[in-house]
Enzyme design. Sequence first.
Site, PDB file in Angstrom:
ATOM      1  CG  LEU A 229       7.509   3.368 -16.540  1.00 58.17           C
ATOM      2  CD1 LEU A 229       6.272   3.853 -15.795  1.00 58.17           C
ATOM      3  CD2 LEU A 229       8.699   4.274 -16.233  1.00 58.17           C
ATOM      4  CG  ASP A 230      12.611  -0.968 -13.707  1.00 56.15           C
ATOM      5  OD1 ASP A 230      12.944  -1.243 -14.870  1.00 56.15           O
ATOM      6  OD2 ASP A 230      13.384  -0.484 -12.859  1.00 56.15           O
ATOM      7  CB  ILE A 231       7.676  -5.371 -13.185  1.00 59.82           C
ATOM      8  CG1 ILE A 231       7.888  -6.038 -14.545  1.00 59.82           C
ATOM      9  CG2 ILE A 231       6.441  -5.969 -12.496  1.00 59.82           C
ATOM     10  CD1 ILE A 231       8.091  -7.535 -14.469  1.00 59.82           C
TER      11      ILE A 231
END
Length: 324
Positions: free
Chosen positions: A141-143
């Site tokens: 997942l994106d940060i």
Amino acid sequence: MNETGTTHTLVVEEGKAGQRVDLFIGEALGLSRAKLKKLFDAGAVKVGGRAAKKGLLVAVGQRITVVVPEERREVVPEPEAPLTVLHTDEALVFVDKPAGKPSHPLQPGETGTVANALIARHPECAEASEDEREGGLCHRLDIETSGVMVAARTREAWSAVREAFGGREVDKRYWALVTGPLADEGEIDLPLRHHPRHPDRVEPALDGGEGAREASSEFRVLGRAGEYSLVEVRIHTGVLHQVRAHLAAVGAPIVGDTLYGGREEPGLSRFFLHAKALGVTHPVTKQQIRVESPLPNKLLEVLESHHIPLPPGEGRGEGARPPG
């Protein structure tokens, strides 16, 4: 260090004669002093077939071989790092990723990621994924995206779940708060590619072409208030920034996602995107399992500030449950 590595053969040219061999190698291969010391201590540097000392002065025409070991990509366990486990069984671990935390390390020794906390509780996950950095995680997942992630506890489970992701057999649902006109529901079939001038983002690739990747999403609005809409997005593919880029492309960028034209939200230091639910065929039982992540308090506060209620029947902290 591992025993295997890459062998480099260097030949001393006239302009380098008289230079110390360690400095010569450091410049040629871009190695740090600490890395060079390890190589000399291990006898990995040879001049004329013999192990060399770092103070040796090189001469024109000398052949120097350097064996640079492969760095292990193992994850450093962080038992003190917080981790919320939503569900665990003999094959899988579902965790709740907070915003602001990377999924897994990119560099050796890196800490502060979900994988660091995960393998401290489940060390067997470190051997499950092909790339040790992933710590058994089956996806990323994106940060700044929060929500549910799944990791495997065995290589067999990891391979099965990864195959399911690649075969579009995983039910991935995100919740996002957006602004702009948006239909009650719809589908977005829009190829995406890396932006040629901005490598940290993607852009629509209407004409296909080099670098274009198929990307398919469907959405439905869960609640509205003025210009704001709470949207559930189900993605059938897994392209970088897919939800963010697709919503922006149809004129409904995610709140807080300034990279894609989203409106800033006072008091919100992230964008409003949450991986709400993940459904997959269990690699052992072959039954469908669906795990949900509750919206973080900060996102709940944003919804309340815009007077957008949660959908009827929406619970908090439900964890794993049968599909339905």
